[in-house]
Scaffold this active site. Structure first.
Site, short mmCIF file in Angstrom:
data_model
loop_
_atom_site.label_atom_id
_atom_site.label_comp_id
_atom_site.label_asym_id
_atom_site.label_seq_id
_atom_site.Cartn_x
_atom_site.Cartn_y
_atom_site.Cartn_z
N ASP A 126 0.89 -1.08 -0.10
CA ASP A 126 0.13 0.01 -0.08
C ASP A 126 0.62 1.34 0.02
O ASP A 126 2.01 1.11 0.44
CB ASP A 126 -0.95 -0.07 1.37
CG ASP A 126 -0.18 0.18 2.48
OD1 ASP A 126 0.69 -0.49 2.74
OD2 ASP A 126 -0.49 0.94 3.45
N GLU A 135 0.18 -0.74 5.67
CA GLU A 135 0.99 -0.45 6.83
C GLU A 135 0.97 0.95 6.82
O GLU A 135 0.93 1.60 8.10
CB GLU A 135 2.41 -0.53 6.22
CG GLU A 135 3.56 -0.27 7.03
CD GLU A 135 4.04 0.99 7.21
OE1 GLU A 135 4.92 1.48 8.20
OE2 GLU A 135 3.58 1.67 6.30
#
Length: 446
Positions: free
Chosen positions: A91, A153
């Site tokens: 991400d 994250e």
């Protein structure tokens, strides 16, 4: 494989690595609320395909409660060989104001020796470093492997912590490589041995039932925004040092960049002074820092003549490894409440905490990566800290204290991660790939 053979394989594989990175950066895998979820799942599937392509025999997507799937892969260890865990995340941060980008954030663009695009460095570049290093071995891996690639994250890393806490066998390994950091400068190799933890919360101040006209009520009606500003500014002294009792300054034992270098990297304007005391390393790696990262108040363009009834702020605390995130959060929250003027109502919510990390002296894995980085960069790596937080690292250290945890990566202080015009230097990517492949080929049990 000899070091020369590894270097040759890495060089030959760079066009494929750049192609893989280009495809990943093109996927806007922003896992923040309010952003489309489909691209995040697309990125997860792309990562799984990449892990299969390098010969890992077992690849799966593991659901993470309340989050996006973790991509997980394994390969068994040859007889007598150790097992290495490789970590990255797929991400990325939101692009922010697209007008501030010189190239479109999700149209990766190579200019000279740099690729620009959101996630090119943090952390799709780190992920591709793992992929390209593994590709060197053509499926005949010299160590056992576990690869875990996280899907959220940047927004909610604590959710992967819950997964590995429930299933610690997923990440059991002799050495763990966290490919989500980098070097102070391009070509200046470093191992990160200290991470600050973090805590964050939203504070809300209420003073009136509703906003009221500033002409009729200003001067007597308590302004929620003014109250909040007083509370926030109370957290620092005039020098910019944190003055919340119990949050003491720390000292980093290693080398520090100069104030001149820091000013240039941070883009501090001429005539504006730095804040805080001690060396730069003391301030950004080893001490507490408190930052107001957002305010909910009327915008200037939409402002009306009113005394505000409510104001909110997002506050982030960076915490040295010796500190405790939950304790710091309580301490700062209590300090703000104690400094609230005029009896305004104060509440706190949306809290997040993550622990810091300090590496041990190290053993065979540390020795192997130091030698590998020296070969790849032509100079020995130095120890550095990171002011940012990686919540998973402290959890890994707690679950598997026998494992050596190594932090290095493709980023550098000019990579503009979390900012417009993020970029990765392709030569730096190649050197990290080389170092990791050399490490995997030479790392053995003590």
């Amino acid at each position: 494989m000899t070091p020369a053979e590894i270097e040759g394989a890495v060089e030959a594989g760079m066009p494929q690595a750049i192609e893989d990175l280009t495809k990943l950066v093109s996927i806007p895998s922003v896992a923040f609320p309010g952003h489309p979820e489909a691209p995040v799942h697309e990125a997860a599937a792309a990562v799984a395909d990449l892990l299969r392509s390098v010969g890992l025999p077992h690849v799966e997507l593991i659901p993470v409660e309340g989050s996006f799937p973790a991509v997980y892969a394994t390969a068994p260890a040859p007889p007598g060989a150790p097992t290495v865990l490789l970590y990255a995340h797929y991400d990325v941060q939101p692009s922010g104001d697209v007008a501030l980008w010189r190239t479109p954030p999700f149209e990766p663009t190579v200019i000279g020796d740099a690729m620009y695009g959101r996630g090119a460095a943090d952390d799709k570049g780190g992920l591709i470093a793992h992929i390209a290093a593994l590709r060197v071995f053509q499926g005949d891996f010299p160590v056992g492997l576990k690869v875990i690639v996280e899907g959220q994250e940047e927004y909610a890393g604590e959710r992967l912590e819950s997964l590995v806490e429930a299933r610690p066998e997923l990440v059991h390994a002799d050495a763990m490589v966290i490919g989500d950091v980098g070097n102070p400068k391009v070509g200046d190799p470093a191992l990160t041995t200290m991470l600050r933890g973090m805590a964050a919360f939203t504070v809300e101040v209420r003073s009136l039932g509703d906003a009221v006209h500033s002409g009729s009520f200003g001067g007597a009606a308590p302004d929620a925004l003014s109250a909040l500003m007083r509370m926030l500014t109370a957290m620092h002294d005039d020098n910019g040092d944190v003055r919340v009792p119990g949050l003491e300054r720390g000292v980093f034992p290693g080398e520090s960049s100069s104030e001149k270098e820091f000013r240039a990297t941070a883009g501090v304007l001429d005539g504006v002074s730095l804040v805080g005391s001690g060396s730069i390393a003391d301030r950004v790696w080893a001490s507490y820092a408190i930052t107001v990262t957002g305010l909910d108040v009327p915008s200037v363009s939409g402002a009306i003549n009113a005394v505000q009834a409510v104001a909110r702020a997002r506050v982030t605390i960076r915490i040295p490894p010796s500190g405790d995130a939950a304790t710091a959060l309580k301490t700062v929250s209590a300090f703000l409440a104690e400094n609230a003027p005029w009896g305004v109502q104060v509440s706190f919510d949306d809290t997040v905490t993550g622990s810091g990390f300090r590496a041990s002296e190290g053993g065979p894995a540390r020795a192997a990566i130091e030698k590998a980085m020296e070969h790849a960069f032509g100079r020995a790596p130095r120890e550095v800290g990171q002011g940012g937080s990686i919540p998973l690292v402290a959890k890994l250290a707690t679950l598997h204290p026998q494992a050596e945890i190594l932090l290095y990566g493709v980023e550098d202080e000019d990579a503009s991660i979390h900012a417009p015009n993020e970029r990765v230097i392709l030569g730096e990517l190649r050197r990290i790939i080389t170092a990791e492949a050399l490490f995997l080929s030479t790392y053995t049990h003590p």
